[in-house]
Design a protein around this motif. Structure first.
Motif, PDB file in Angstrom:
ATOM      1  N   VAL A   1       0.876  -1.167   0.000  1.00 48.16           N
ATOM      2  CA  VAL A   1       0.000   0.000   0.000  1.00 48.16           C
ATOM      3  C   VAL A   1       0.916   1.220   0.000  1.00 48.16           C
ATOM      4  N   ALA A   2       0.815   2.019  -1.052  1.00 44.13           N
ATOM      5  CA  ALA A   2       1.729   3.152  -1.188  1.00 44.13           C
ATOM      6  C   ALA A   2       1.111   4.252  -2.030  1.00 44.13           C
ATOM      7  N   ASP A   3       1.472   5.459  -1.699  1.00 46.14           N
ATOM      8  CA  ASP A   3       1.104   6.651  -2.457  1.00 46.14           C
ATOM      9  C   ASP A   3       2.186   6.864  -3.510  1.00 46.14           C
ATOM     10  N   GLY A   4       1.798   7.043  -4.744  1.00 47.25           N
ATOM     11  CA  GLY A   4       2.757   7.226  -5.836  1.00 47.25           C
ATOM     12  C   GLY A   4       3.619   8.463  -5.689  1.00 47.25           C
ATOM     13  N   THR A   5       3.232   9.390  -4.806  1.00 43.89           N
ATOM     14  CA  THR A   5       4.054  10.582  -4.584  1.00 43.89           C
ATOM     15  C   THR A   5       5.015  10.407  -3.412  1.00 43.89           C
ATOM     16  N   ARG A   6       4.934   9.243  -2.751  1.00 51.56           N
ATOM     17  CA  ARG A   6       5.836   8.925  -1.626  1.00 51.56           C
ATOM     18  C   ARG A   6       6.101   7.416  -1.629  1.00 51.56           C
ATOM     19  N   LEU A   7       6.816   6.955  -2.620  1.00 52.78           N
ATOM     20  CA  LEU A   7       7.067   5.518  -2.746  1.00 52.78           C
ATOM     21  C   LEU A   7       8.039   5.049  -1.660  1.00 52.78           C
ATOM     22  N   PRO A   8       7.702   3.983  -0.947  1.00 57.44           N
ATOM     23  CA  PRO A   8       8.515   3.518   0.183  1.00 57.44           C
ATOM     24  C   PRO A   8       9.669   2.599  -0.243  1.00 57.44           C
ATOM     25  N   PHE A   9      10.462   3.055  -1.205  1.00 62.88           N
ATOM     26  CA  PHE A   9      11.561   2.257  -1.723  1.00 62.88           C
ATOM     27  C   PHE A   9      12.824   3.119  -1.749  1.00 62.88           C
ATOM     28  N   LYS A  10      13.964   2.443  -1.681  1.00 58.07           N
ATOM     29  CA  LYS A  10      15.254   3.132  -1.755  1.00 58.07           C
ATOM     30  C   LYS A  10      15.458   3.693  -3.162  1.00 58.07           C
ATOM     31  N   ASP A  11      16.363   4.637  -3.272  1.00 62.93           N
ATOM     32  CA  ASP A  11      16.771   5.156  -4.578  1.00 62.93           C
ATOM     33  C   ASP A  11      17.345   4.005  -5.409  1.00 62.93           C
ATOM     34  N   ASP A  12      17.114   4.037  -6.702  1.00 64.29           N
ATOM     35  CA  ASP A  12      17.675   3.041  -7.627  1.00 64.29           C
ATOM     36  C   ASP A  12      17.332   1.609  -7.210  1.00 64.29           C
ATOM     37  N   ALA A  13      16.098   1.370  -6.804  1.00 63.92           N
ATOM     38  CA  ALA A  13      15.713   0.067  -6.259  1.00 63.92           C
ATOM     39  C   ALA A  13      15.190  -0.928  -7.289  1.00 63.92           C
ATOM     40  N   VAL A  14      14.591  -0.454  -8.370  1.00 62.70           N
ATOM     41  CA  VAL A  14      13.941  -1.391  -9.298  1.00 62.70           C
ATOM     42  C   VAL A  14      14.424  -1.179 -10.734  1.00 62.70           C
ATOM     43  N   ASP A  15      14.354  -2.274 -11.490  1.00 60.16           N
ATOM     44  CA  ASP A  15      14.822  -2.266 -12.880  1.00 60.16           C
ATOM     45  C   ASP A  15      13.819  -1.634 -13.835  1.00 60.16           C
ATOM     46  N   ARG A  16      12.546  -1.898 -13.571  1.00 57.85           N
ATOM     47  CA  ARG A  16      11.492  -1.412 -14.470  1.00 57.85           C
ATOM     48  C   ARG A  16      10.290  -0.969 -13.654  1.00 57.85           C
ATOM     49  N   ILE A  17       9.632   0.064 -14.157  1.00 61.18           N
ATOM     50  CA  ILE A  17       8.428   0.579 -13.498  1.00 61.18           C
ATOM     51  C   ILE A  17       7.326   0.684 -14.541  1.00 61.18           C
ATOM     52  N   VAL A  18       6.144   0.227 -14.151  1.00 57.68           N
ATOM     53  CA  VAL A  18       4.951   0.383 -14.975  1.00 57.68           C
ATOM     54  C   VAL A  18       4.009   1.320 -14.229  1.00 57.68           C
ATOM     55  N   CYS A  19       3.566   2.349 -14.905  1.00 59.52           N
ATOM     56  CA  CYS A  19       2.603   3.297 -14.338  1.00 59.52           C
ATOM     57  C   CYS A  19       1.607   3.594 -15.454  1.00 59.52           C
ATOM     58  N   SER A  20       0.533   2.822 -15.480  1.00 60.59           N
ATOM     59  CA  SER A  20      -0.389   2.883 -16.604  1.00 60.59           C
ATOM     60  C   SER A  20      -1.748   3.426 -16.192  1.00 60.59           C
ATOM     61  N   GLU A  21      -2.107   4.570 -16.771  1.00 61.21           N
ATOM     62  CA  GLU A  21      -3.389   5.219 -16.508  1.00 61.21           C
ATOM     63  C   GLU A  21      -3.560   5.526 -15.020  1.00 61.21           C
ATOM     64  N   VAL A  22      -2.515   6.131 -14.440  1.00 62.84           N
ATOM     65  CA  VAL A  22      -2.496   6.470 -13.013  1.00 62.84           C
ATOM     66  C   VAL A  22      -2.282   7.970 -12.807  1.00 62.84           C
ATOM     67  N   LEU A  23      -1.334   8.554 -13.522  1.00 57.53           N
ATOM     68  CA  LEU A  23      -0.923   9.937 -13.248  1.00 57.53           C
ATOM     69  C   LEU A  23      -2.053  10.943 -13.360  1.00 57.53           C
ATOM     70  N   GLU A  24      -3.020  10.676 -14.203  1.00 57.91           N
ATOM     71  CA  GLU A  24      -4.157  11.594 -14.344  1.00 57.91           C
ATOM     72  C   GLU A  24      -5.009  11.656 -13.085  1.00 57.91           C
ATOM     73  N   HIS A  25      -4.854  10.675 -12.189  1.00 57.42           N
ATOM     74  CA  HIS A  25      -5.590  10.630 -10.920  1.00 57.42           C
ATOM     75  C   HIS A  25      -4.819  11.299  -9.783  1.00 57.42           C
ATOM     76  N   VAL A  26      -3.576  11.703 -10.048  1.00 56.12           N
ATOM     77  CA  VAL A  26      -2.683  12.235  -9.011  1.00 56.12           C
ATOM     78  C   VAL A  26      -2.613  13.749  -9.155  1.00 56.12           C
ATOM     79  N   GLU A  27      -2.997  14.445  -8.106  1.00 50.59           N
ATOM     80  CA  GLU A  27      -2.994  15.906  -8.165  1.00 50.59           C
ATOM     81  C   GLU A  27      -1.604  16.444  -8.487  1.00 50.59           C
ATOM     82  N   ARG A  28      -0.594  15.937  -7.806  1.00 45.57           N
ATOM     83  CA  ARG A  28       0.801  16.371  -8.042  1.00 45.57           C
ATOM     84  C   ARG A  28       1.519  15.320  -8.876  1.00 45.57           C
ATOM     85  N   ASP A  29       1.147  15.211 -10.126  1.00 41.13           N
ATOM     86  CA  ASP A  29       1.755  14.215 -11.013  1.00 41.13           C
ATOM     87  C   ASP A  29       3.251  14.448 -11.189  1.00 41.13           C
ATOM     88  N   ASP A  30       3.700  15.696 -11.066  1.00 43.88           N
ATOM     89  CA  ASP A  30       5.127  15.990 -11.163  1.00 43.88           C
ATOM     90  C   ASP A  30       5.900  15.310 -10.040  1.00 43.88           C
TER      91      ASP A  30
END
Length: 179
Positions: free
Chosen positions: A94-123
């Protein structure tokens, strides 16, 4: 299903559907969803050992059938349903996309599909994606395009915006993502 009048006014309307397997089945067969799933999975199929983070996976993740997958979603209820329907395959956070609970440089690939339009601070969400993605990693991001088409159905599903392609490119670059 829960009666909407008994819901907290700030709770998302779609939370009522999360317990309904019929809703998930219908959602998973929508053409737009199938098209996105096929396109992204075609791209990641060459990296079976990569750790993948799906930001905002909801009930219908793009990536399925992998052990090295982390599904992240703001809704605990959605992740409960996804975990049950997905036979516990993968990891669930369970995580907020604006505060991901992971270390820097933690994952090889990220999928974010049809999500950013729901996030007020997409930046901020894009900065977070850039932060947790490995330097040589790849992010797969899809969003609804053409601001001209923003309409009542966008408001109903809590979209803040639709994107022009050049604006999205600029936002991704501002988030530290190379195109």
């Amino acid at each position: 299903m829960t009666d909407l009048k008994d819901k907290h006014p700030n709770e998302k309307r779609f939370e009522d559907f999360f317990m309904e397997d019929k809703y998930v089945a219908i959602k998973n067969h929508l053409y737009n969803y199938q098209l996105r799933r096929r396109a992204i999975n075609g791209r990641i199929s060459d990296a079976p050992d990569d750790m993948i983070l799906e930001v905002g996976s909801g009930l219908s993740p793009i990536v399925i059938g992998r052990d090295k997958i982390i599904y992240s979603e703001l809704s605990f209820r959605a992740l409960q349903t996804l975990k049950r329907l997905n036979n516990d395959q993968g990891h669930y956070v369970v995580a907020d996309g604006t505060r991901l609970p992971f270390k820097d440089d933690a994952v090889d690939r990220i999928v974010c599909s049809e999500v950013l339009e729901h996030v007020e601070r997409d930046d901020v969400a894009l900065e977070e994606i850039g932060r947790v993605l490995k330097t040589e990693g790849i992010a797969y991001v899809t969003v609804p395009c053409q601001p001209f088409y923003f309409a009542s159905d966008d408001r109903f599903v809590a979209h803040f915006r639709r994107y022009a392609v050049e604006d999205m490119r600029a936002k991704m670059k501002g988030g530290g993502l190379n195109l």
